[in-house]
Structures are given as structure tokens and as C-alpha cells.
Enzyme design. Structure first.
Site, PDB file in Angstrom:
ATOM      1  N   GLY A  15       0.642  -1.124   0.049  1.00  0.00           N
ATOM      2  CA  GLY A  15      -0.183   0.249  -0.074  1.00  0.00           C
ATOM      3  C   GLY A  15       0.775   1.198   0.025  1.00  0.00           C
ATOM      4  N   ASP A  49      12.547 -12.525  -2.490  1.00  0.00           N
ATOM      5  CA  ASP A  49      12.314 -12.394  -0.903  1.00  0.00           C
ATOM      6  C   ASP A  49      13.550 -11.680  -0.346  1.00  0.00           C
ATOM      7  OD1 ASP A  49      10.155 -13.926   0.988  1.00  0.00           O
ATOM      8  OD2 ASP A  49      12.226 -13.709   1.910  1.00  0.00           O
ATOM      9  N   SER A  73       3.323  -6.486   7.731  1.00  0.00           N
ATOM     10  CA  SER A  73       3.064  -4.895   8.342  1.00  0.00           C
ATOM     11  C   SER A  73       1.963  -5.010   9.375  1.00  0.00           C
ATOM     12  CB  SER A  73       2.485  -4.179   7.185  1.00  0.00           C
ATOM     13  OG  SER A  73       1.397  -4.718   6.358  1.00  0.00           O
ATOM     14  N   ASN A 110       4.637   3.135  14.853  1.00  0.00           N
ATOM     15  CA  ASN A 110       3.871   3.811  16.069  1.00  0.00           C
ATOM     16  C   ASN A 110       3.935   2.353  16.940  1.00  0.00           C
ATOM     17  OD1 ASN A 110       1.027   2.668  16.265  1.00  0.00           O
ATOM     18  ND2 ASN A 110       0.928   3.191  14.207  1.00  0.00           N
ATOM     19  N   HIS A 111       3.824   1.074  16.483  1.00  0.00           N
ATOM     20  CA  HIS A 111       3.696  -0.060  17.375  1.00  0.00           C
ATOM     21  C   HIS A 111       4.902  -0.080  18.018  1.00  0.00           C
ATOM     22  CE1 HIS A 111      -0.448  -0.270  16.349  1.00  0.00           C
ATOM     23  NE2 HIS A 111      -0.072   0.040  15.043  1.00  0.00           N
ATOM     24  N   TYR A 138       5.173  -7.796  16.059  1.00  0.00           N
ATOM     25  CA  TYR A 138       5.180  -6.814  14.905  1.00  0.00           C
ATOM     26  C   TYR A 138       6.050  -5.658  15.411  1.00  0.00           C
ATOM     27  CZ  TYR A 138       3.990  -2.896  11.776  1.00  0.00           C
ATOM     28  OH  TYR A 138       3.929  -1.925  11.055  1.00  0.00           O
ATOM     29  N   ARG A 176      -9.118   7.081  15.592  1.00  0.00           N
ATOM     30  CA  ARG A 176      -7.894   6.951  16.290  1.00  0.00           C
ATOM     31  C   ARG A 176      -6.852   7.542  15.020  1.00  0.00           C
ATOM     32  NH1 ARG A 176      -4.016   2.789  15.038  1.00  0.00           N
ATOM     33  NH2 ARG A 176      -2.428   2.828  16.503  1.00  0.00           N
TER      34      ARG A 176
END
Ligand code: NAI
Ligand code: 15L
Length: 269
Positions: A15, A49, A73, A110-111, A138, A176
């Protein structure tokens, strides 16, 4: 470092890769595209890959810089995250070191700080020196990527900007996301700044537009020369009418990582 002209874009079929393929040539870059799956309409893209070390080395050969988006992701099993995000990012950095590529822009997330309590109105914004509190395997893999970038700066003098991206989509689709949204145009501005700023060493920057409801501090991104022009607020009335304001007592909204802390979305493959 002279301004990079040829840039390897990993994750080009995804994306964000698709959005950046459209926007970054406007800044004068020639992109070399890389993804595990074919990139639609791009017959010259490398389909390989990150686990294929020879293919990765060949892909980085001769480029001036790398934007590293490829990887899982969302949340997945530790084994899959290990292969794609941890080993894959290591293979990319090793290949870059061997081929003398001096600048990487790493798609962090952000994670990495997902379990940080969500700032409420009036609270100070979250800074880049806040403790890392990954909310998933992740997020943990992105935290590893930031440490890898620091190691390759300290040991090998390879520079990285780790961009902790909020949510980069054409439009915000949740309340959010009003706080985290990075418009595609601002995303391209930020990547361009990260590619061209001088002496970045290893810089960690949050990646968002100039949102009225911003949760974090854009100081280190602005120090790279990033000047966001967009704000999610025009989308707020509709999204709040549909979804309501974030409820501080709802565990889904207690932390910066949102529902990744409670019900993480799973990588489909
Ligand atoms: P995406 O899932 O749409 O695209 C990821 C791409 O990486 C896919 O095309 C996939 O085929 C490729 N890929 C996965 N494993 C691979 C491997 N082992 N070897 C080669 N290619 C592989 O993700 P999206 O949204 O485009 O995100 C791009 C990057 O930015 C990801 O690293 C993601 O974690 C990060 N990010 C994105 C955010 C966003 O708002 N879109 C927010 C925060 C971080
Ligand atoms: C991410 O790190 C994901 O890659 C992206 O798909 C979004 O879900 C984003 O975070 C988010 O938190 O909205």
C-alpha cells in the site's frame, strides 16, 4: 553525502510502496523496485524475498539510498515475523554495508511505542525518547530494526532515519487515525527529507501530518527539514459522527497502539 538519485524501494507492491511509487519520482528520484510479489505494471521490478541474500545484494548494488518498506505490516506468528522483518532487515543492512550504501530510511511504526498510554487532551505529546513499549511481535520487530540501524551507524557509519509511521493512507478511516494520519503527500515530503538531510546518524522520527489531534512530537522530523502541510481535521466531523470520540475507558483506546494492544490485526498470508 551528495543528494541520492537512485533509490531502492523495498515493499514496492504494498500500500505505502504504491503511494510512494507515484509520488517520489516527482522529487527527482529514479526508483528501483523490490518486493516478494510482482509490482503491477512494473516489469523491471525485482521480485524476490528478503530471505534471498544474493537477490538482496544485487538489488542494493549501485543505489544511492534505500527506503525499506518490505515486511509483514501487521501482527503474525513470531516465526514469520522473525524471517521477514528481523532476518530480512538484517539481510538488507548487510547487503547495504557490503555494497557501500550510506543511507537507509527505515519504515518503523507507532507500534514500537504501542503500549504507551494514549495522551489525553492537554497531555504533552509523546517524544521519541519515550521508552519503547512494543504492542505485538510486529512492533517488537520494528524495535529491533531501530536497534539494527543504531548498530550499523555506530559500527559502520551507515546512516538511517527510522520513521515511526502513524497511519499512511489516502484518507483517515477511524477516529484513532485522526491523531496518527500521515497523508501520502506528507509521507513523500518526510521520506524526501529523510533521504536528503545532512548528518542524520541514526535519527528516530515520528511520521504524521500536522494533525490538530496529533499525539506525538514531530520535532525530530522537522529537524530533518520536514514541513507537513496536511491535517486530518477536515475528516473529523464525519468520522466522529460515525464512530464517536475515543472512550478513555475502552481498552481498545487506552494506548497509543490502539486495538493492536487488544485485538491485533493479523497478516493474512
Ligand atoms: P503492505 O503490507 O501493504 O506492504 C508490505 C509489502 O512488503 C508487501 O508488498 C509484501 O509483499 C512485501 N513483503 C513482505 N514480506 C516480504 C519479504 N520477506 N520479502 C520481500 N517483500 C516482502 O504494508 P504497507 O502498509 O505498505 O507498509 C509498508 C511498510 O511501512 C511496512 O514495513 C509497515 O510495517 C510500515 N508501516 C506502514 C504503516 C502504514 O500506515 N501503511 C504504518 C506504520 C508502519
Ligand atoms: C502499522 O504499523 C501498520 O503497518 C498499518 O497497517 C496501520 O495499521 C498502522 O500501523 C496503524 O497503527 O494504524
Amino acid at each position: 553525502m551528495p543528494a541520492p538519485r537512485t533509490v531502492l524501494l523495498t515493499g514496492a507492491a504494498g500500500g505505502l510502496g504504491t503511494l510512494m511509487r507515484g509520488l517520489l519520482p516527482g522529487y527527482g528520484y529514479t526508483l528501483r523496485l523490490f518486493d516478494a510479489v510482482p509490482v503491477e505494471g512494473e516489469p523491471d521490478a525485482v521480485t524476490a524475498d528478503l530471505g534471498d541474500r544474493e537477490a538482496v545484494r544485487e538489488a542494493v548494488r549501485g543505489v544511492d539510498a534505500i527506503i525499506h518498506l518490505a515486511g509483514i505490516s501487521l501482527e503474525s506468528s513470531f516465526d514469520r515475523i522473525l524471517r521477514a522483518n528481523i532476518e530480512g532487515t538484517y539481510h538488507l543492512y548487510e547487503a547495504a554495508r557490503e555494497e557501500g550504501v550510506r543511507r537507509v530510511v527505515f519504515a518503523s511504526s507507532n507500534h514500537v511505542v504501542g503500549y504507551t498510554p494514549r495522551p489525553l487532551p492537554g497531555d504533552p505529546p509523546v517524544r521519541t525518547d519515550a521508552p519503547r513499549r512494543p504492542d505485538t511481535f510486529y512492533g517488537l520487530s520494528k524495535s529491533f530494526g531501530e536497534d539494527l540501524a543504531q548498530l550499523y551507524w555506530d559500527r559502520h557509519g551507515m546512516e538511517t532515519v527510522s520513521v515511526r509511521i502513524g497511519s499512511c493512507y489516502p484518507e483517515p478511516t477511524s477516529v484513532r487515525m485522526l491523531s496518527l494520519w500521515l497523508s501520502p503527500a506528507d509521507g513523500a515530503r518526510l521520506f524526501h527529507a529523510a533521504l536528503t538531510a545532512k548528518d542524520v546518524r541514526h535519527t528516530v522520527a515520528y511520521g504524521s501530518s500536522a494533525n490538530t489531534r496529533l499525539w506525538w512530537d514531530l520535532a525530530s522530523a522537522r529537524a530533518l527539514g520536514y514541513e507537513p502541510r496536511d491535517d486530518s481535521e477536515p475528516y473529523a466531523a464525519r468520522l466522529v459522527a460515525e464512530q464517536g470520540e475515543l472512550d478513555p475507558d475502552d481498552p481498545d483506546h487506552a494506548h497509543l497502539g490502539g486495538h493492536f494492544c487488544t485485538r491485533p490485526p493479523l497478516w493474512p498470508r
